[in-house]
Design an enzyme around this catalytic site. Structure first.
Site, PDB file in Angstrom:
ATOM      1  N   ASP A 260      29.896  58.446 -58.795  1.00 24.23           N
ATOM      2  CA  ASP A 260      28.788  58.942 -58.060  1.00 24.23           C
ATOM      3  C   ASP A 260      29.204  60.060 -57.955  1.00 24.23           C
ATOM      4  OD1 ASP A 260      31.024  58.397 -56.306  1.00 24.23           O
ATOM      5  OD2 ASP A 260      30.695  58.949 -54.751  1.00 24.23           O
TER       6      ASP A 260
ATOM      7  N   GLU B 203      32.791  57.343 -53.884  1.00 22.52           N
ATOM      8  CA  GLU B 203      33.951  58.566 -53.311  1.00 22.52           C
ATOM      9  C   GLU B 203      33.734  59.908 -53.391  1.00 22.52           C
ATOM     10  OE1 GLU B 203      36.840  61.422 -54.600  1.00 22.52           O
ATOM     11  OE2 GLU B 203      35.140  61.646 -54.974  1.00 22.52           O
TER      12      GLU B 203
END
Length: 392
Positions: free
Chosen positions: A77, A142
């Site tokens: 991500d 994250e």
């Protein structure tokens, strides 16, 4: 014969083109799975959920069934690109200009994943990865709230009987040049929201109200005025920083009933999350005694991460030796900077962090030198070989 993903630039290009703005998978895990399966990895993609947070898809990829077990942790991500007009090239195009690849996630941290996969592929081609086990723990959470990502993926792996002997996190650790810094620890992180409650009223009649904004500076000073500590041999001093103030009031002629102020503390190993919460609550209680007619409370935010330090051993020696061999630079072993998902990994095995140069992470025109991709791939390849040799 299937061509293995030995080229880190090609791997990164495929990953950048996936619009995986947190927490969206965006095709990035699918692209990564296509790279790993031809190398003999078995791949799971569990989706974790928690009320009030977005669902997140993750990946656990495992190769091998016995011997020492090395893990790699990372995230596909990325943060939003911001105004695309600020970019020289579209942020998900993986365009190359003057020897640099542009794109969101180029260094944070699709680049690290691309290099680790290329390093594994080169070792597989040589037949040098036949003994031992390698796992990749890749999350899509994250850059988000970090609730449905690595912390749950580690528990998922443990439930399936996986035990890791060491882990490398591929975050961009280097400030200026590849080989500058290996992260061997991180300060902890604790967030909270202080709310002061008074009484609402008209600004023309302040004597009929109790304005919590008048008390706020004293409360802030109570928490921040005296240093939490002076630092330690391994860590810089703990610091509390205020990050926002809000009354929820949009009227210019109204005194708000309450004001909330958010803060975050990055703390060293003088404290645990528990002892630090107790200290902040003690300081708040002292400030309340001087705030007659007001109430002061604190709401603690999750997750809380304690500081950690990885002791010198086969893991740090293998990585430091690989970095110096391939870059000619002796890396500093550091605990500086913010937090990463290493804060979760450390509860399962020793963990270190090493990746690309992070100067452009989260910025417009995030980019990485193609030469750094090749150098990091060689570092990872040498590290993997050194670590398995040391743990044979």
């Amino acid at each position: 014969m299937t061509r293995l993903p030995t080229d880190p630039a090609a791997n990164l290009s495929a990953l950048i083109r996936c619009v995986s703005v947190t927490p969206a998978e965006g095709g990035a895990l699918t692209a990564l799975q296509a790279m790993l399966e031809p190398m003999g990895f078995s791949v799971e993609r569990p989706v974790f959920r928690q009320e009030g947070t977005p669902d997140v898809e993750n990946m656990l990829a495992v190769r091998g069934t016995r011997g020492p077990h090395l893990a790699f942790n990372g995230h596909t991500d990325v943060v939003p690109p911001g105004d695309e007009g600020d970019w020289r090239h579209p942020p998900f195009s993986a365009a190359v200009e003057d020897g640099e690849m542009f794109g969101r996630g180029a260094v944070d941290m699709k680049g690290g994943i691309a290099c680790f996969v290329a390093a594994l592929a080169r070792l597989v081609e040589k037949g040098a990865l036949e003994e031992g086990r390698v796992s990749l723990l890749i999350t899509g959470d994250e850059e988000g709230v970090a609730i449905n990502g690595t912390v749950k993926l580690l528990a998922h792996a443990a439930e399936r009987g996986h035990r890791f002997d060491a882990c490398l996190v591929g975050e961009p650790t280097n400030p200026d040049a590849l080989g500058d810094i290996i992260k061997i620890g991180r300060r902890g992180s604790l967030s909270g929201l202080v709310t002061i409650t008074g009484a609402q009223g008209h600004v023309a009649y302040p004597h009929r109200a109790r304005n919590p904004m008048r008390v706020l500076p004293a409360v802030m000073e109570a928490l921040q005025g005296v240093p939490l500590d002076e630092g330690t041999a391994d860590f810089q001093p703990s610091n509390l920083e205020w990050t926002s103030v809000d009354t929820g009031n949009r009227a210019a002629n109204v005194i708000a009933a309450r004001v909330s102020a958010a803060f975050n503390v990055r703390f060293n190993d003088v404290w645990t999350g528990e002892t630090l919460r107790a200290e902040i609550e003690r300081r708040l209680a002292a400030s309340v005694a001087q705030a007659d007619g007001f109430t002061v409370g604190v709401e603690w935010k999750e997750p809380v991460a304690d500081a950690f330090l990885t002791a010198e051993g086969p893991l740090t020696r293998a990585l430091a030796g690989a970095v110096e061999e391939e870059t000619g630079r002796r890396p500093e072993l550091s605990t500086s900077g913010g937090t990463s998902d290493a804060r979760f990994v450390k509860d399962f095995c020793p963990v270190v962090e090493f990746g690309l140069v992070g100067r452009t992470m989260h910025m417009a025109n995030e980019r990485v030198a193609l030469s750094d991709l090749e150098s990091l791939t060689r570092v990872y390849e040498t590290f993997i070989a050194r670590w398995f040799a040391a743990n044979a």
